[in-house]
Design a protein around this motif. Structure first.
Motif, short mmCIF file in Angstrom:
data_model
loop_
_atom_site.label_atom_id
_atom_site.label_comp_id
_atom_site.label_asym_id
_atom_site.label_seq_id
_atom_site.Cartn_x
_atom_site.Cartn_y
_atom_site.Cartn_z
N ILE A 55 41.38 52.59 20.96
CA ILE A 55 40.94 53.33 19.78
C ILE A 55 40.58 52.38 18.64
CG2 ILE A 55 41.63 55.04 18.04
CD1 ILE A 55 43.47 56.25 20.12
N GLN A 56 39.41 52.61 18.06
CA GLN A 56 38.99 51.84 16.90
C GLN A 56 39.58 52.46 15.63
OE1 GLN A 56 38.03 48.95 18.21
NE2 GLN A 56 36.35 48.83 16.77
N ILE A 57 39.95 51.59 14.70
CA ILE A 57 40.54 52.05 13.44
C ILE A 57 39.68 51.60 12.27
CG2 ILE A 57 42.60 51.99 12.00
CD1 ILE A 57 44.19 51.27 14.50
N MET A 58 39.40 52.51 11.37
CA MET A 58 38.63 52.15 10.19
C MET A 58 39.44 51.22 9.29
SD MET A 58 36.86 55.76 9.09
CE MET A 58 36.16 54.99 7.63
N ASN A 59 38.74 50.26 8.67
CA ASN A 59 39.40 49.37 7.73
C ASN A 59 39.89 50.14 6.50
OD1 ASN A 59 38.60 47.41 9.51
ND2 ASN A 59 37.00 46.56 8.21
N VAL A 60 41.04 49.72 5.97
CA VAL A 60 41.58 50.37 4.78
C VAL A 60 42.38 49.36 3.97
CG1 VAL A 60 43.68 51.12 5.98
CG2 VAL A 60 42.94 52.35 3.95
N LEU A 77 48.12 45.95 1.12
CA LEU A 77 48.27 46.15 2.55
C LEU A 77 46.90 46.50 3.10
CD1 LEU A 77 51.04 47.88 4.55
CD2 LEU A 77 48.67 48.53 4.98
N GLN A 78 46.44 45.73 4.09
CA GLN A 78 45.12 45.94 4.67
C GLN A 78 45.25 46.20 6.16
OE1 GLN A 78 41.88 43.31 3.09
NE2 GLN A 78 43.59 42.05 2.43
N VAL A 79 44.43 47.11 6.66
CA VAL A 79 44.36 47.41 8.08
C VAL A 79 42.95 47.10 8.56
CG1 VAL A 79 44.60 49.19 9.85
CG2 VAL A 79 46.09 49.22 7.85
N ASN A 80 42.85 46.27 9.60
CA ASN A 80 41.55 45.88 10.15
C ASN A 80 41.57 45.95 11.67
OD1 ASN A 80 40.16 44.77 7.61
ND2 ASN A 80 42.06 43.61 7.65
N SER A 81 40.41 46.26 12.25
CA SER A 81 40.24 46.26 13.71
C SER A 81 39.18 45.23 14.08
CB SER A 81 39.83 47.65 14.21
OG SER A 81 40.84 48.60 13.97
N PRO A 82 39.57 43.97 14.28
CA PRO A 82 38.59 42.93 14.56
C PRO A 82 37.88 43.09 15.89
CG PRO A 82 40.81 42.09 14.85
CD PRO A 82 40.93 43.45 14.24
N GLY A 85 40.85 47.58 20.67
CA GLY A 85 42.17 47.44 21.25
C GLY A 85 43.14 46.62 20.43
N THR A 86 42.67 46.01 19.35
CA THR A 86 43.53 45.20 18.50
C THR A 86 43.42 45.65 17.06
OG1 THR A 86 43.30 43.27 19.94
CG2 THR A 86 44.06 42.87 17.70
N THR A 87 44.56 45.86 16.43
CA THR A 87 44.60 46.25 15.02
C THR A 87 45.51 45.30 14.27
OG1 THR A 87 44.21 48.59 15.50
CG2 THR A 87 45.21 48.06 13.37
N GLU A 88 45.05 44.81 13.15
CA GLU A 88 45.85 43.91 12.33
C GLU A 88 46.26 44.61 11.04
OE1 GLU A 88 43.44 40.49 11.66
OE2 GLU A 88 43.70 39.70 13.70
N VAL A 89 47.56 44.53 10.74
CA VAL A 89 48.08 45.05 9.47
C VAL A 89 48.51 43.83 8.67
CG1 VAL A 89 49.77 46.51 8.34
CG2 VAL A 89 48.85 47.18 10.56
N ASP A 90 47.82 43.59 7.57
CA ASP A 90 48.02 42.38 6.76
C ASP A 90 48.62 42.78 5.41
OD1 ASP A 90 47.94 39.85 5.77
OD2 ASP A 90 45.86 39.47 6.31
N LEU A 91 49.86 42.34 5.18
CA LEU A 91 50.56 42.67 3.94
C LEU A 91 50.73 41.40 3.11
CD1 LEU A 91 52.23 44.70 2.21
CD2 LEU A 91 54.22 44.02 3.58
N LEU A 92 50.30 41.44 1.86
CA LEU A 92 50.49 40.32 0.94
C LEU A 92 51.19 40.85 -0.31
CD1 LEU A 92 49.93 37.32 0.28
CD2 LEU A 92 47.82 38.07 -0.86
N VAL A 93 52.32 40.23 -0.67
CA VAL A 93 53.15 40.71 -1.78
C VAL A 93 53.50 39.56 -2.71
CG1 VAL A 93 55.31 41.85 -2.40
CG2 VAL A 93 54.14 42.48 -0.29
N ASN A 94 53.41 39.81 -4.01
CA ASN A 94 53.89 38.85 -5.00
C ASN A 94 55.41 38.99 -5.07
OD1 ASN A 94 54.65 37.44 -7.35
ND2 ASN A 94 52.73 37.93 -8.40
N PHE A 95 56.10 38.21 -4.25
CA PHE A 95 57.55 38.33 -4.11
C PHE A 95 58.26 38.09 -5.44
CE2 PHE A 95 61.70 36.38 -3.13
CZ PHE A 95 62.27 37.41 -2.38
N THR A 96 57.79 37.11 -6.20
CA THR A 96 58.42 36.79 -7.48
C THR A 96 58.38 37.97 -8.43
OG1 THR A 96 57.82 34.46 -7.24
CG2 THR A 96 58.41 35.22 -9.45
N ARG A 97 57.20 38.59 -8.58
CA ARG A 97 57.05 39.69 -9.51
C ARG A 97 57.78 40.95 -9.03
NH1 ARG A 97 57.06 40.56 -13.38
NH2 ARG A 97 55.41 42.06 -13.88
N VAL A 98 57.71 41.22 -7.73
CA VAL A 98 58.36 42.42 -7.19
C VAL A 98 59.85 42.39 -7.45
CG1 VAL A 98 59.01 43.57 -5.04
CG2 VAL A 98 56.62 42.98 -5.45
#
Length: 244
Positions: A55-60, A77-82, A85-98
């Motif tokens: 299943i293909q997943i739309m980028n978000v 948080l980004q979701v990509n289907s390069p 059959g493969t989906t990447e969930v990419d999370l980037l957080v400013n740990f210091t500020r959070v």
């Protein structure tokens, strides 16, 4: 609105877990943890690779806003289907500020009322921030600097996968020095079902080797079966799932 693009994400995740749960194979096929410092702030990146079948997943993209200052973006948080059959969930957080936000919401467990599937951390150290404009999709954080432990997680909510019971269907993963747990949770009330991932990111702290964090799903097998059936039915019907 996150409802339109994320419905594709959850259709794929439902298919993934329904196909892999019976064999107990991990839904998460790979993970990477990265850190970078910008203007004195530590940014933590967690990328997970999901087996999304065919299943293909739309980028978000789901921004993480500072609840005390909505114009400040603390991460994404980004979701990509390069490839199929493969989906990447990419999370980037400013740990210091959070970790500096006083109004982060204290949490006791997942939206379905079950405890977080994480052991070896203080249960009263869990906090959350909403993802984008959602009220049930969240970023989770558990920080214990004294014990050199940090667990980062997120929950993406959708009512359509509810099996009408309270149940979790998680599998573990370990990749590139990152260990964690990922899968689906189901509840009986609106806003209590979705997909969640938790990862031990304690290595971001520049201290001695931390005490190990453990992951475990306490759901009994008899309660997992209805959730597996619900996910399979959604996959067969290719249902469009709505996100709240």
């Amino acid at each position: 609105m996150i409802a339109s693009p994320l419905k594709h994400l959850f259709l794929a995740l439902a298919a993934v877990v329904s196909l892999t749960a019976c064999s107990q194979e991990s839904v998460i096929k790979g993970a990477q943890l990265t850190t970078q410092t910008q203007q004195g702030n530590l940014f933590v990146g967690l990328k997970t690779h999901l087996d999304s079948n065919s299943i293909q997943i739309m980028n978000v993209q789901l921004p993480i806003y500072n609840p005390d200052s909505p114009l400040e973006i603390l991460g994404m948080l980004q979701v990509n289907s390069p490839v199929p059959g493969t989906t990447e969930v990419d999370l980037l957080v400013n740990f210091t500020r959070v970790t500096q936000i006083p109004s982060m919401k204290a949490e006791k467990g997942l939206p379905n009322g079950t405890f977080f599937p994480v052991m070896g951390v203080k249960t009263d150290n869990w906090y959350s921030i909403a993802l984008s404009d959602s009220r049930i999709s969240k970023l989770y954080l558990n920080v214990d600097l004294a014990a050199s432990k940090v667990v980062l997680g997120y929950a993406l909510g959708t009512d359509a996968i509810s099996a009408g019971i309270i149940a979790n269907l998680f599998t573990g993963f370990s990749s590139n020095g990152v260990s964690g747990y990922g899968g689906l949770y189901s509840g009986v009330q609106p806003g209590q079902s979705g997909f969640a991932v938790f990862a031990d990111v304690s290595s971001i702290l520049s201290q001695s080797t931390p005490t190990k964090v453990f992951f475990a799903d306490s759901t009994v097998e008899s309660r997992k079966k209805p959730l597996r059936k619900r996910l399979w039915d959604l996959n067969v019907k290719r249902t469009w799932l709505r996100i709240r």
